[in-house]
Structures are given as C-alpha cells and as structure tokens.
Design a protein around this motif. Structure first.
Motif, PDB file in Angstrom:
ATOM      1  N   HIS A 229      -8.324 -11.184  14.624  1.00  0.00           N
ATOM      2  CA  HIS A 229      -8.975 -11.118  14.681  1.00  0.00           C
ATOM      3  C   HIS A 229     -10.369 -11.032  14.695  1.00  0.00           C
ATOM      4  N   LEU A 230     -10.297 -10.286  15.751  1.00  0.00           N
ATOM      5  CA  LEU A 230     -11.857  -8.948  17.221  1.00  0.00           C
ATOM      6  C   LEU A 230     -11.981  -8.387  16.227  1.00  0.00           C
ATOM      7  N   ALA A 231     -10.539  -7.094  15.977  1.00  0.00           N
ATOM      8  CA  ALA A 231     -10.556  -6.319  14.583  1.00  0.00           C
ATOM      9  C   ALA A 231     -11.376  -7.136  13.142  1.00  0.00           C
ATOM     10  N   ALA A 232     -11.020  -7.457  13.199  1.00  0.00           N
ATOM     11  CA  ALA A 232     -11.464  -8.128  11.374  1.00  0.00           C
ATOM     12  C   ALA A 232     -13.297  -8.061  12.036  1.00  0.00           C
ATOM     13  N   ALA A 233     -13.662  -9.054  12.632  1.00  0.00           N
ATOM     14  CA  ALA A 233     -14.950  -9.294  13.127  1.00  0.00           C
ATOM     15  C   ALA A 233     -15.998  -7.982  13.353  1.00  0.00           C
ATOM     16  N   ARG A 234     -15.283  -7.222  13.973  1.00  0.00           N
ATOM     17  CA  ARG A 234     -15.833  -5.711  13.822  1.00  0.00           C
ATOM     18  C   ARG A 234     -16.186  -4.843  12.787  1.00  0.00           C
ATOM     19  N   HIS A 235     -15.191  -4.988  12.241  1.00  0.00           N
ATOM     20  CA  HIS A 235     -15.215  -4.130  10.603  1.00  0.00           C
ATOM     21  C   HIS A 235     -15.969  -4.977   9.657  1.00  0.00           C
ATOM     22  N   LEU A 236     -15.621  -6.355   9.568  1.00  0.00           N
ATOM     23  CA  LEU A 236     -16.865  -6.984   8.744  1.00  0.00           C
ATOM     24  C   LEU A 236     -18.663  -6.460   9.319  1.00  0.00           C
ATOM     25  N   LEU A 237     -19.102  -5.814  10.435  1.00  0.00           N
ATOM     26  CA  LEU A 237     -20.082  -5.488  10.873  1.00  0.00           C
ATOM     27  C   LEU A 237     -20.355  -4.111  10.751  1.00  0.00           C
ATOM     28  N   ALA A 238     -19.487  -3.463  11.086  1.00  0.00           N
ATOM     29  CA  ALA A 238     -19.680  -2.452  11.046  1.00  0.00           C
ATOM     30  C   ALA A 238     -19.541  -1.846   9.331  1.00  0.00           C
ATOM     31  N   ARG A 239     -18.928  -2.237   8.669  1.00  0.00           N
ATOM     32  CA  ARG A 239     -18.757  -2.653   7.123  1.00  0.00           C
ATOM     33  C   ARG A 239     -20.038  -2.584   5.872  1.00  0.00           C
ATOM     34  N   GLY A 240     -20.341  -4.002   6.494  1.00  0.00           N
ATOM     35  CA  GLY A 240     -22.010  -4.599   6.175  1.00  0.00           C
ATOM     36  C   GLY A 240     -21.581  -5.436   5.171  1.00  0.00           C
ATOM     37  N   PRO A 241     -22.335  -5.130   3.563  1.00  0.00           N
ATOM     38  CA  PRO A 241     -22.199  -6.765   2.945  1.00  0.00           C
ATOM     39  C   PRO A 241     -21.667  -6.090   1.841  1.00  0.00           C
ATOM     40  N   GLY A 242     -20.943  -6.951   1.001  1.00  0.00           N
ATOM     41  CA  GLY A 242     -20.265  -5.687   0.456  1.00  0.00           C
ATOM     42  C   GLY A 242     -18.968  -5.531   0.491  1.00  0.00           C
ATOM     43  N   THR A 243     -18.650  -6.013   1.953  1.00  0.00           N
ATOM     44  CA  THR A 243     -16.899  -5.854   2.602  1.00  0.00           C
ATOM     45  C   THR A 243     -16.566  -7.499   2.060  1.00  0.00           C
ATOM     46  N   ASP A 244     -15.287  -7.126   1.397  1.00  0.00           N
ATOM     47  CA  ASP A 244     -14.137  -8.540   1.292  1.00  0.00           C
ATOM     48  C   ASP A 244     -12.683  -8.046   1.539  1.00  0.00           C
ATOM     49  N   LEU A 245     -12.422  -8.550   2.430  1.00  0.00           N
ATOM     50  CA  LEU A 245     -11.202  -8.300   2.188  1.00  0.00           C
ATOM     51  C   LEU A 245     -10.197  -9.577   3.031  1.00  0.00           C
ATOM     52  N   VAL A 246      -8.825  -9.268   2.775  1.00  0.00           N
ATOM     53  CA  VAL A 246      -8.019  -9.914   2.151  1.00  0.00           C
ATOM     54  C   VAL A 246      -6.452  -9.737   2.866  1.00  0.00           C
ATOM     55  N   LEU A 247      -6.339 -10.474   4.398  1.00  0.00           N
ATOM     56  CA  LEU A 247      -5.069  -9.514   4.336  1.00  0.00           C
ATOM     57  C   LEU A 247      -4.205 -10.500   5.882  1.00  0.00           C
ATOM     58  N   ASN A 248      -3.175 -10.179   5.438  1.00  0.00           N
ATOM     59  CA  ASN A 248      -1.869 -10.831   6.019  1.00  0.00           C
ATOM     60  C   ASN A 248      -1.981 -10.517   7.490  1.00  0.00           C
ATOM     61  N   ILE A 249      -1.648 -11.697   8.522  1.00  0.00           N
ATOM     62  CA  ILE A 249      -1.317 -11.000   9.693  1.00  0.00           C
ATOM     63  C   ILE A 249       0.238 -11.656  10.097  1.00  0.00           C
ATOM     64  N   GLY A 250       1.135 -11.046   9.865  1.00  0.00           N
ATOM     65  CA  GLY A 250       2.409 -11.047  10.247  1.00  0.00           C
ATOM     66  C   GLY A 250       2.998  -9.763  11.120  1.00  0.00           C
ATOM     67  N   ARG A 251       4.146  -9.405  11.213  1.00  0.00           N
ATOM     68  CA  ARG A 251       4.786  -8.681  11.461  1.00  0.00           C
ATOM     69  C   ARG A 251       5.505  -7.481  10.980  1.00  0.00           C
ATOM     70  N   GLY A 252       5.622  -7.851   9.910  1.00  0.00           N
ATOM     71  CA  GLY A 252       6.969  -7.731   8.976  1.00  0.00           C
ATOM     72  C   GLY A 252       7.837  -7.836   9.072  1.00  0.00           C
ATOM     73  N   GLU A 253       8.425  -8.713   9.680  1.00  0.00           N
ATOM     74  CA  GLU A 253       9.781  -8.820  10.611  1.00  0.00           C
ATOM     75  C   GLU A 253      10.269 -10.143  10.123  1.00  0.00           C
ATOM     76  N   GLY A 254      11.988 -10.208   9.770  1.00  0.00           N
ATOM     77  CA  GLY A 254      12.094 -11.529   9.171  1.00  0.00           C
ATOM     78  C   GLY A 254      13.096 -11.755  10.168  1.00  0.00           C
ATOM     79  N   VAL A 255      12.499 -13.452  10.851  1.00  0.00           N
ATOM     80  CA  VAL A 255      13.827 -14.225  11.333  1.00  0.00           C
ATOM     81  C   VAL A 255      14.263 -14.938  11.111  1.00  0.00           C
ATOM     82  N   SER A 256      15.275 -15.078  10.927  1.00  0.00           N
ATOM     83  CA  SER A 256      16.027 -16.369  11.025  1.00  0.00           C
ATOM     84  C   SER A 256      16.123 -17.581  11.671  1.00  0.00           C
ATOM     85  N   VAL A 257      15.948 -18.855  11.134  1.00  0.00           N
ATOM     86  CA  VAL A 257      16.160 -20.022  11.838  1.00  0.00           C
ATOM     87  C   VAL A 257      16.957 -19.920  12.802  1.00  0.00           C
ATOM     88  N   ARG A 258      18.044 -19.844  12.608  1.00  0.00           N
ATOM     89  CA  ARG A 258      19.228 -20.025  13.718  1.00  0.00           C
ATOM     90  C   ARG A 258      19.052 -19.070  13.982  1.00  0.00           C
TER      91      ARG A 258
END
Length: 328
Positions: A229-258
């Motif tokens: 969230h911090l990284a996204a917030a700072r990125h938006l201010l740096a890039r300004g109007p017109g910036t529109d991001l949709v981003l996953n937040i995960g580790r990219g590693e699958g872990v089973s319930v077991r």
C-alpha cells in the motif's frame, strides 16, 4: 500532505497506518469502529469516528485535515455473511465507496488506493492468476469488490485522480501481537481456535486435483500487504493524474491447506494434536488460487519479503496474547 486511511483501526488498516508512519508519511484515520479497535491507532494520529456512508462527515474530514490521498480499506468482508445479507454488503461496500469518491472529487483528492480482493476472480482454472485473468466473482462480497474497482477507475478518469486497486490474496500474520487479527474467519486463526479447544482442525475436501488433495492458496504476511500500500500510494503521487493500476498482492507460491496446518502444528507445539479431520468440500471452493506477482514487481519494484513461518509465528503470538492458556 495527509493520507486518510479508512478502516485504519482494523487488522489490515492498522498495519497500513504504521507502515506509512514509519516511512514518514502524514496519516489520519476514519473508522466507524464496527469491527475496528481504537487502541490500534497510534498516539498522535488524527482519528475521526465516522462512516463512509456519511457524506457530510467525509467532506468535513477531507477539508479539515487537508487530505490529498485516500487509502480505502473500510468494508464488510465475510463471504458467508455477504451471501446471507447481500443488500447490506452492497450498501456498505458499494454505496459507501460511491459516497467517499464523491467527497474526494469535490475536495480535489489527488490519489486513491482501493482495497480489493482475489475474490473478484471467483474460481479461476489457471496455475497462476494474473491481473488479466477473467473476473467472475461467485459471491456478493467479490461482486462488491469488482464493482468497486470499476467505480474507482471511472472516478479517477473523470476527476483527475490517480488510482490503484490492490487485490489481496490470503492475509496472515501480524507486525506485533497487539495488532493480530481478532477475527476467526481465515484458515490460520480457525486452526488456532480448534487446537486451543482440544479439537481437530478441519479440512474441507481432500479429493481436489492438487498434489495432496487439499486446496492450494497463496498466503501473504499482513506487513507485506501494508508495504505494498505504501509503495502504491507513493507511486500514484509520483505519476499523477491518468495513472490507473490494478495489482495482485501475493507471493506467487501455492501452499496447500494440509501443509499449512502441518506448519501450524510445528510452530505452536501441538504437533500430532494438530492432525486434521476431513470433511466434505464447501460449495464454491476452487482447488487452486495462486497469484502472479509479476506486475506489482514490475510496476512498483515491490515483492513480498516474509515467509510462511513468520506468518504463523507472529499470528500465534497474537492469538496467545488474547488466549494466554493456549501457549505450551
């Protein structure tokens, strides 16, 4: 400038508040305290008790605190409850967001970070879920989050706000025991509750087409969620109007319930007593939901840093703070 964190007295919100404060950002919190805890808000942080449904309160808060950016986490988030009370969820999550965006547009807010969810994907039949994977939510909660993304994007374009929608996967862990999740709605605290009562954890479905027959998920530490969230917030201010991001937040590693339950047994010292009991599948549980974290890495130069053991250990410390008899 000031960032207003809605839902900043909640589990994830309080971590976002601390991450932004630690990075030198000025923050304020708005929370209706329906599930939040005011003791989570650090001393000196301006706090407004209010609802996102209260437009007058929102406009006054944005004006008086000179808010230039909003991180919106306030929402209802229990899937089962959303099925039982869909209109309540649409009112809180969609109409509340609409009211907030209207106030932001009127006040000239420059940047808006929206707390979305992997629930927008529904039951994706892919090894890794990318941001381009079709969205097909299967419950009202996921529907409200997808509708929220659409609204945020449209409002950003119309009112010159830089926007980001962050799709969380399975959140666990805590920065400190005091900030741990007090709810029992996700796998890790659900297992803690069972073993603390001397009962076996439950696995819903052991016949999925996965390596050990149980569902596979992408677990991510709440501190990593906060840093994103911090990284996204700072990125938006740096890039300004017109910036529109949709981003996953995960580790990219699958872990089973077991596997996760086994790790919980190791960390807690419950060992064999943590052996799970099987139960029938729950309707709507996909076999595998694992994030692709490539886009957030490329866009924000961000990646998760904390591992599974850190998640379980920190969450267990928080559980034991509230349930002292659980620790061995």
């Amino acid at each position: 400038m000031t960032w207003l964190i809605t839902g900043g007295a909640g589990f994830i919100g309080s971590h976002v508040v601390r991450a932004m404060l630690a990075a030198g950002e000025r923050v304020a919190v708005l929370d209706d305290l329906s599930t939040g805890d005011p003791s989570r808000i650090p001393e000196g942080v301006p706090f407004v008790k209010g609802s996102t449904l209260d437009g007058a309160c929102l406009r006054r808060t944005l004006r008086e605190l000179s808010v230039a950016g909003v991180v919106h986490l306030a929402a209802k988030k229990q899937v089962a409850e959303s099925v039982a009370r869909p209109l309540h969820y649409y009112r809180e999550n969609v109409h509340g967001l609409q009211t907030l965006l209207e106030a932001c547009a009127e006040s000239g807010v420059e940047a808006f970070v929206f707390s979305s969810s992997a629930a927008v994907y529904g039951m994706p039949d892919v090894d890794l879920v990318t941001e381009d994977t079709p969205c097909a939510p299967i419950n009202p909660y996921g529907e409200t989050k997808l509708a929220g993304e659409w609204m945020v994007r449209a409002a950003g374009k119309a009112h010159a706000m830089a926007t980001a929608s962050l799709r969380y996967f399975n959140v666990a862990g805590a920065a400190t025991p005091e900030l741990a999740d007090a709810g029992v709605f996700n796998l890790v605290p659900m297992v803690f509750e069972k073993i603390s009562r001397g009962e076996a954890p439950v696995i819903f479905g052991e016949d999925y087409a996965t390596p050990d027959g149980t569902c596979v998920r992408d677990f991510i530490h709440v501190e990593d969620i906060a840093s994103a969230h911090l990284a996204a917030a700072r990125h938006l201010l740096a890039r300004g109007p017109g910036t529109d991001l949709v981003l996953n937040i995960g580790r990219g590693e699958g872990v089973s319930v077991r596997r996760m339950i086994g790790l919980i047994g190791e960390v807690t010292g419950y060992g064999a007593e943590c052996a799970p009991a099987g139960a029938p599948r729950r309707p709507g549980d996909p076999a595998r939901v694992v994030a692709s974290a490539a886009r957030i890495r490329d866009e924000l130069d961000w990646s998760a840093r904390r591992d599974l053991r850190e998640m379980v250990t920190s969450a267990w410390d928080g559980w034991c703070l509230r349930h002292p008899g659980a620790r061995r």
